[in-house]
Design a protein around this motif. Structure first.
Motif, PDB file in Angstrom:
ATOM      1  N   GLU A  74      67.350 -45.378 -64.758  1.00 24.45           N
ATOM      2  CA  GLU A  74      66.155 -45.122 -65.569  1.00 24.45           C
ATOM      3  C   GLU A  74      64.879 -45.252 -64.751  1.00 24.45           C
ATOM      4  O   GLU A  74      63.992 -44.407 -64.823  1.00 24.45           O
TER       5      GLU A  74
ATOM      6  N   LYS B 185      69.734 -41.453 -73.241  1.00 23.39           N
ATOM      7  CA  LYS B 185      70.542 -41.395 -74.466  1.00 23.39           C
ATOM      8  C   LYS B 185      71.588 -40.289 -74.409  1.00 23.39           C
ATOM      9  O   LYS B 185      72.701 -40.444 -74.909  1.00 23.39           O
ATOM     10  N   SER B 186      71.236 -39.163 -73.785  1.00 23.38           N
ATOM     11  CA  SER B 186      72.132 -38.009 -73.793  1.00 23.38           C
ATOM     12  C   SER B 186      73.091 -37.965 -72.604  1.00 23.38           C
ATOM     13  O   SER B 186      74.171 -37.367 -72.705  1.00 23.38           O
TER      14      SER B 186
ATOM     15  N   GLN C 122      76.189 -43.381 -70.658  1.00 21.09           N
ATOM     16  CA  GLN C 122      76.921 -44.200 -71.626  1.00 21.09           C
ATOM     17  C   GLN C 122      77.211 -45.557 -71.001  1.00 21.09           C
ATOM     18  O   GLN C 122      77.896 -45.644 -69.986  1.00 21.09           O
TER      19      GLN C 122
ATOM     20  N   SER D 268      63.751 -41.556 -71.315  1.00 23.21           N
ATOM     21  CA  SER D 268      64.479 -42.258 -72.374  1.00 23.21           C
ATOM     22  C   SER D 268      65.439 -41.315 -73.092  1.00 23.21           C
ATOM     23  O   SER D 268      66.578 -41.693 -73.417  1.00 23.21           O
ATOM     24  N   GLY D 269      65.003 -40.089 -73.307  1.00 23.79           N
ATOM     25  CA  GLY D 269      65.877 -39.090 -73.916  1.00 23.79           C
ATOM     26  C   GLY D 269      67.062 -38.754 -73.021  1.00 23.79           C
ATOM     27  O   GLY D 269      68.192 -38.574 -73.497  1.00 23.79           O
TER      28      GLY D 269
END
Length: 338
Positions: free
Chosen positions: A93, A257-258, A261, A253-254
């Motif tokens: 991130e 999430k996608s 995992q 951030s998107g």
């Protein structure tokens, strides 16, 4: 003509390890012209016509540190054929912030998703196909420490350079920001290269001092630019640089999430311990219990044993005879001289 590959990434992302693996003994070290920042270059193993440059480790391309200035000036002025962006997969991130900036510069980019072995060991999973599609550039898993994937990344970068494959950034900002960037792009259309237009538009929106100095905008263009930026700042109630920063992190951030995992939903062993010992209700009782144990061990139990042994055994058997002998010797010497 030699092909130029540039390694860019955050500090401690494995960049130097990969550089050493790719160049071996053919590397040479000096300083960038006019500054004390170290410059590393070398020829790619098996390719005498490919030069690899290890750029300084940075977190962003903002002009706040000498390393950031050196890196972005090299990319913009020296025009490397491909930028190999090393991303620490175990801390993806934070690393992707630089990636979003590099892909905007109009230079072909390939991502080396490094330390992937740590990610797999933790049971996490990164969908490289989704990540590549979202970023607009190829993503290859690597582990520089183990020498895995480095050659594949370099060979693919050479292929991209020879084929002239370009990188098209896929991420966009919110509507008002994109509208402002489009207007700025029109303003600067005759002043910047077309392939770098998006990067320059964003930097002008951020009021980047070095870019403004470099472009030397006419007074009327500068005034219209200020109007565009100020209107957007009023709409967001924030300064232009913070607007871009916030929107980058929203985009990242998107992506998390996608494409990522986490097996433990982001909770490491350290996180679990911290969650208990820093709890608003348990923290003070835990602290008091720890201090009591430390006091009890050091004073009431272990401390007493160590003190008694020191006084009754160590000093009784070692120090006291020596002191007694010294006193006897001193008394004899006094009697002889008296």
């Amino acid at each position: 003509m030699a092909i130029k590959l540039a390694l860019a990434g955050n500090p401690n992302c494995g960049k130097t390890t990969m550089f050493n693996d790719l160049t071996g003994s053919s590397q040479y070290v000096g300083n960038w012209p006019g500054v004390t920042v170290e410059k590393k270059e070398g020829k790619l193993r098996g390719h005498q016509d490919v030069i690899v440059t290890d750029l300084p480790g940075i977190y962003s391309l903002s002009p706040y540190t000498l390393e950031e200035v050196v890196t972005r000036d090299y990319i913009m002025n020296e025009h490397p054929d491909v930028v190999i962006n090393l991303v620490d997969a175990s801390n993806i991130e934070r690393n992707l912030y630089l990636t979003t900036q590099v892909t905007e510069m109009g230079i072909p980019v390939i991502i080396a998703l490094n330390m992937i072995d740590i990610v797999k060991k933790n049971g996490d999973r990164i969908d490289t196909h989704k990540l590549a599609a979202a970023l607009g550039c190829e993503v290859i898993e690597t582990s520089a420490v183990k020498g895995a994937g480095s050659k594949e990344v370099a060979d693919r970068a050479v292929q991209m350079a020879r084929a002239g494959i370009m990188t098209r950034p896929q991420h966009t900002f919110s509507g008002p920001v994109e509208d402002a960037l489009a207007r700025i792009r029109e303003l600067a259309a005759d002043l910047v290269p077309a392939e770098n237009a998006r990067w320059y538009s964003i930097k002008l929106f951020e009021r980047d001092a070095r870019v403004l100095e470099r472009l030397r905008l006419p007074a009327d263009v500068k005034a219209e630019l200020e109007t565009i930026v100020s209107d957007c700042e009023k709409q967001f109630d924030d300064d232009s640089e913070s607007i871009i920063t916030n929107e980058r992190y929203q985009y990242i951030s998107g992506l998390m999430k996608s494409c990522v995992q986490k097996k433990n939903a982001g909770m490491t062993t350290s996180d679990r311990i911290d969650k208990v010992v820093t709890n608003r209700w348990l923290a003070l009782p835990i602290f008091a219990a720890v201090m009591f144990v430390v006091y009890y061990v050091s004073v009431s139990w272990l401390g007493t044993i160590v003190t008694d042994w020191t006084n009754d055994t160590l000093f009784a058997e070692t120090v006291q005879p020596l002191v007694g002998g010294w006193l006897e010797a001193a008394g004899a010497a006094e009697w002889l001289t008296g």
